[in-house]
Motif scaffolding. Structure first.
Motif, PDB file in Angstrom:
ATOM      1  N   GLY A  28      22.031  14.776  75.925  1.00  0.00           N
ATOM      2  CA  GLY A  28      23.311  15.394  75.619  1.00  0.00           C
ATOM      3  C   GLY A  28      23.659  16.446  76.661  1.00  0.00           C
ATOM      4  O   GLY A  28      22.777  16.997  77.330  1.00  0.00           O
ATOM      5  N   TYR A  29      24.933  16.710  76.799  1.00  0.00           N
ATOM      6  CA  TYR A  29      25.415  17.654  77.805  1.00  0.00           C
ATOM      7  C   TYR A  29      24.835  19.050  77.610  1.00  0.00           C
ATOM      8  O   TYR A  29      24.324  19.666  78.538  1.00  0.00           O
ATOM      9  N   ASP A  30      24.915  19.562  76.391  1.00  0.00           N
ATOM     10  CA  ASP A  30      24.484  20.943  76.131  1.00  0.00           C
ATOM     11  C   ASP A  30      22.985  21.146  76.329  1.00  0.00           C
ATOM     12  O   ASP A  30      22.556  22.247  76.658  1.00  0.00           O
ATOM     13  N   GLN A  31      22.197  20.121  76.110  1.00  0.00           N
ATOM     14  CA  GLN A  31      20.742  20.239  76.226  1.00  0.00           C
ATOM     15  C   GLN A  31      20.227  19.974  77.641  1.00  0.00           C
ATOM     16  O   GLN A  31      19.033  20.112  77.898  1.00  0.00           O
ATOM     17  N   THR A  32      21.108  19.594  78.541  1.00  0.00           N
ATOM     18  CA  THR A  32      20.706  19.271  79.911  1.00  0.00           C
ATOM     19  C   THR A  32      21.034  20.432  80.835  1.00  0.00           C
ATOM     20  O   THR A  32      22.166  20.908  80.865  1.00  0.00           O
ATOM     21  N   SER A  33      20.047  20.867  81.598  1.00  0.00           N
ATOM     22  CA  SER A  33      20.273  21.957  82.550  1.00  0.00           C
ATOM     23  C   SER A  33      20.508  21.390  83.955  1.00  0.00           C
ATOM     24  O   SER A  33      20.090  20.265  84.273  1.00  0.00           O
ATOM     25  N   THR A  34      21.174  22.176  84.765  1.00  0.00           N
ATOM     26  CA  THR A  34      21.390  21.749  86.154  1.00  0.00           C
ATOM     27  C   THR A  34      20.053  21.654  86.884  1.00  0.00           C
ATOM     28  O   THR A  34      19.891  20.811  87.766  1.00  0.00           O
ATOM     29  N   ARG A  35      19.103  22.481  86.506  1.00  0.00           N
ATOM     30  CA  ARG A  35      17.775  22.404  87.126  1.00  0.00           C
ATOM     31  C   ARG A  35      17.116  21.051  86.824  1.00  0.00           C
ATOM     32  O   ARG A  35      16.510  20.436  87.704  1.00  0.00           O
ATOM     33  N   GLN A  36      17.228  20.574  85.583  1.00  0.00           N
ATOM     34  CA  GLN A  36      16.674  19.265  85.219  1.00  0.00           C
ATOM     35  C   GLN A  36      17.332  18.151  86.034  1.00  0.00           C
ATOM     36  O   GLN A  36      16.661  17.228  86.490  1.00  0.00           O
TER      37      GLN A  36
END
Length: 72
Positions: A28-36
């Motif tokens: 999901g968008y909210d659970q995904t970080s740019t670092r990941q």
């Protein structure tokens, strides 16, 4: 530069988009970080922001790319 190990900007951008698409779908968008996203694409957050500016802009680009691919 052959053999330098460096990727062309278009290849990096494509790798970031592919990574974002997979992570947004799986987490999901909210659970995904740019670092990941950057780690999965084999690059850095700095490079991600250089190409897209923000996570929201990356998401819009990823959605647009997905739409184009689904019409082919």
């Amino acid at each position: 530069m052959p053999g330098s190990g460096r990727r062309a900007p278009g290849e990096i951008r494509a790798a970031i988009l592919e990574a974002a698409q997979a992570l947004f779908r799986d987490q999901g968008y909210d659970q995904t970080s740019t670092r990941q996203i950057a780690q999965r694409a084999g690059t850095t957050s700095t490079t991600l922001f250089r190409h897209f500016g923000s996570k929201a802009a990356l998401h819009r680009s990823e959605e647009h790319t997905s739409e184009l691919q689904s019409h082919h």
